[in-house]
Design a protein around this motif. Structure first.
Motif, mmCIF file in Angstrom:
data_model
loop_
_atom_site.group_PDB
_atom_site.id
_atom_site.type_symbol
_atom_site.label_atom_id
_atom_site.label_comp_id
_atom_site.label_asym_id
_atom_site.label_seq_id
_atom_site.Cartn_x
_atom_site.Cartn_y
_atom_site.Cartn_z
ATOM 1 N N GLU A 146 57.634 16.151 5.211
ATOM 2 C CA GLU A 146 57.450 15.152 6.278
ATOM 3 C C GLU A 146 56.372 14.134 5.901
ATOM 4 O O GLU A 146 56.552 12.929 6.076
ATOM 5 N N ILE A 147 55.255 14.625 5.363
ATOM 6 C CA ILE A 147 54.146 13.723 4.979
ATOM 7 C C ILE A 147 54.580 12.828 3.820
ATOM 8 O O ILE A 147 54.263 11.635 3.785
ATOM 9 N N ALA A 148 55.337 13.383 2.881
ATOM 10 C CA ALA A 148 55.841 12.573 1.763
ATOM 11 C C ALA A 148 56.717 11.436 2.297
ATOM 12 O O ALA A 148 56.625 10.287 1.838
ATOM 13 N N SER A 149 57.526 11.745 3.287
ATOM 14 C CA SER A 149 58.420 10.754 3.886
ATOM 15 C C SER A 149 57.620 9.653 4.591
ATOM 16 O O SER A 149 57.936 8.463 4.493
ATOM 17 N N ARG A 152 56.079 7.393 1.980
ATOM 18 C CA ARG A 152 57.046 6.499 1.314
ATOM 19 C C ARG A 152 57.505 5.364 2.226
ATOM 20 O O ARG A 152 58.050 4.370 1.748
ATOM 21 N N SER A 153 57.329 5.526 3.547
ATOM 22 C CA SER A 153 57.796 4.509 4.498
ATOM 23 C C SER A 153 56.727 3.444 4.709
ATOM 24 O O SER A 153 55.538 3.711 4.571
ATOM 25 N N ASP A 154 57.163 2.240 5.074
ATOM 26 C CA ASP A 154 56.207 1.152 5.332
ATOM 27 C C ASP A 154 55.536 1.320 6.690
ATOM 28 O O ASP A 154 54.357 1.025 6.852
ATOM 29 N N ILE A 155 56.306 1.777 7.675
ATOM 30 C CA ILE A 155 55.769 2.038 9.018
ATOM 31 C C ILE A 155 56.386 3.336 9.523
ATOM 32 O O ILE A 155 57.591 3.543 9.395
ATOM 33 N N SER A 156 55.556 4.205 10.092
ATOM 34 C CA SER A 156 56.081 5.401 10.771
ATOM 35 C C SER A 156 55.760 5.285 12.248
ATOM 36 O O SER A 156 54.604 5.109 12.629
ATOM 37 N N LEU A 157 56.798 5.369 13.076
ATOM 38 C CA LEU A 157 56.622 5.273 14.521
ATOM 39 C C LEU A 157 56.233 6.645 15.077
ATOM 40 O O LEU A 157 56.915 7.630 14.825
ATOM 41 N N GLY A 390 52.025 6.207 -1.599
ATOM 42 C CA GLY A 390 53.429 5.986 -1.226
ATOM 43 C C GLY A 390 54.253 5.509 -2.407
ATOM 44 O O GLY A 390 55.359 5.999 -2.643
ATOM 45 N N THR A 391 53.698 4.549 -3.186
ATOM 46 C CA THR A 391 54.458 4.036 -4.339
ATOM 47 C C THR A 391 54.576 5.108 -5.422
ATOM 48 O O THR A 391 55.599 5.206 -6.097
ATOM 49 N N LEU A 392 53.531 5.926 -5.529
ATOM 50 C CA LEU A 392 53.579 7.028 -6.506
ATOM 51 C C LEU A 392 54.699 8.009 -6.133
ATOM 52 O O LEU A 392 55.523 8.386 -6.973
ATOM 53 N N LEU A 393 54.748 8.377 -4.843
ATOM 54 C CA LEU A 393 55.798 9.291 -4.382
ATOM 55 C C LEU A 393 57.174 8.658 -4.504
ATOM 56 O O LEU A 393 58.139 9.316 -4.857
#
Length: 413
Positions: A146-149, A152-157, A390-393
């Motif tokens: 979940e944290i990896a996701s 990787r996302s630009d915005i998490s709601l 995020g970019t690394l993942l």
């Protein structure tokens, strides 16, 4: 229409607003994007269901997609959306890398619904009969996914402030990646509050919640075995109606009319049955996010008795729409008191209206959310540059998931 004005929503399931709060949340997001002038496409690998909303009637393009299949690459490239919204982290895992590869400039947004890892870690602690600690999250396997996701996302709601705090403090997530957007509602007109059934016109207790959701099933068992017998001791003629989508045989086995414990199954109109009830009971012992059933109770002017977890992130510093208790005996005593005391009931009802007004009105969030989207879109390169983890993942996931998916695709041929 240019791509920037297209939104692609990738759903874990087709939205069922009458089955769960998650379905209602998705309809709200669709309505928001439509209102803002976006063309909305909703895609899902799920099978159609009998209770799914008619997306076409909402002006939404419906598209079935396949897992581990390059047909999605062709579809997403052609659609060329400006925004891709993943409905829960599992969809970002499956399709995020394909979106990143085929539409690198699309804003990738994750709708978390609630933190699955928090719900599961609490459930585990409950079953092991010990208090939950935030350290439990650090060993929860789902948290790693979940944290990896989220990274990787630009915005998490996020729908719960408590969960935002956890992400920032426990997982050290940069606040720039998170955006607080709870379930939101239109204002309750004074005329409609005046049309609500009065205290004397209402009767019975009610529980409502999707039975596929483990916290709900556990709460129903807790009611049946522990709390309801205590309430019936004080109110021998009391009746509890249990409503929920997807009841199984084990749920119907709890139906005991002689004990006033009635399993009603799916409600045709959830708001109607909640409006007729005097009290909502929600003894949730684990879970996460905002509880749709309790927000709905407030809308219907129906006070509720719940637990600390039930009320979490729902009322800011305002008094609750009823009573909160984590102890079965006290829960039962407060339920009976609220059921019988009209003045206390009316005060609780008023508290619910105030909570909606302060915490959940659409007007509090709509414009700011749109500005935030535009701001991140405009500065997307910079935004991603500052999200190195995020970019690394993204780099490693793209490589590993991509080849695993390609291998499955070849195998399926």
């Amino acid at each position: 229409m240019n791509g920037n004005q297209r939104v692609l929503i990738i759903g874990f399931v087709w939205p069922e607003p009458n089955s769960s709060a998650a379905g209602g949340r998705m309809i709200q997001l669709i309505a928001f994007f439509k209102e803002m002038g976006f063309e909305v496409t909703f895609a899902s690998p799920a099978m159609d269901s009998d209770f799914m909303v008619d997306l076409e009637s909402l002006g939404v393009i419906k598209k079935s997609i396949a897992l581990n299949c390059s047909s999605f690459d062709v579809f997403v490239k052609e659609l060329n959306p400006g925004i891709v919204l993943f409905d829960r982290f599992m969809m970002e895992e499956q399709f995020g890398w394909r979106v990143a590869e085929n539409c690198p400039d699309a804003l990738r947004m994750l709708d978390t619904e609630d933190l699955h890892s928090l719900r599961l870690a609490r459930q585990k602690a409950f079953k092991e009969k010990r208090p939950f600690s935030t350290d439990d999250l650090l060993v929860e396997d789902v948290a790693k996914r979940e944290i990896a996701s989220i990274l990787r996302s630009d915005i998490s709601l996020m729908i719960a402030e408590y969960e935002m705090e956890l992400l920032k403090t426990v997982f050290k997530i940069d606040a720039a990646l998170l955006y607080y957007l709870p379930l939101f509602l239109d204002p309750i007109e004074e005329s409609s509050t005046q049309n609500l059934p009065s205290f004397k016109e209402r009767e019975n207790f009610i529980f409502i919640g999707n039975f596929l959701h483990e916290p709900n099933w556990n709460a129903v068992q807790y009611l049946k075995e522990t709390i309801w017998p205590l309430i019936r001791k004080q109110l021998p003629d009391a009746i509890l109606h249990i409503y929920g989508a997807y009841p199984s045989q084990k749920v119907f086995q709890l139906h005991k009319p002689a004990e006033g414990f009635l399993i009603m199954g799916r409600a045709k109109d959830a708001q109607e049955v909640v409006r007729k009830a005097r009290i909502v009971l929600a003894p949730l012992r684990f879970g996460a996010g905002i509880k749709g059933k309790l927000l709905e109770a407030m809308q219907c002017g129906t006070p509720s008795i719940t637990t600390t977890i039930g009320s979490e992130s729902m009322c800011s510093d305002l008094p609750w729409n009823g009573k909160i208790s984590d102890d079965a005996e006290t829960f039962a005593v407060k339920s009976v008191l609220l059921y019988q005391d009209e003045n206390l009931w009316l005060k609780s009802q008023e508290n619910g209206f105030k909570i909606i007004e302060k915490c959940f009105l659409k007007s509090l969030y709509k414009d700011h959310f749109m500005l935030h989207i535009l701001n991140v879109q405009t500065n997307l390169k910079q935004h991603r540059l500052h999200n190195f983890m995020g970019t690394l993942l993204q780099h490693h996931t793209l490589t590993s998931t991509k080849y695993m998916s390609r291998w499955i695709e070849e195998k399926n041929k």
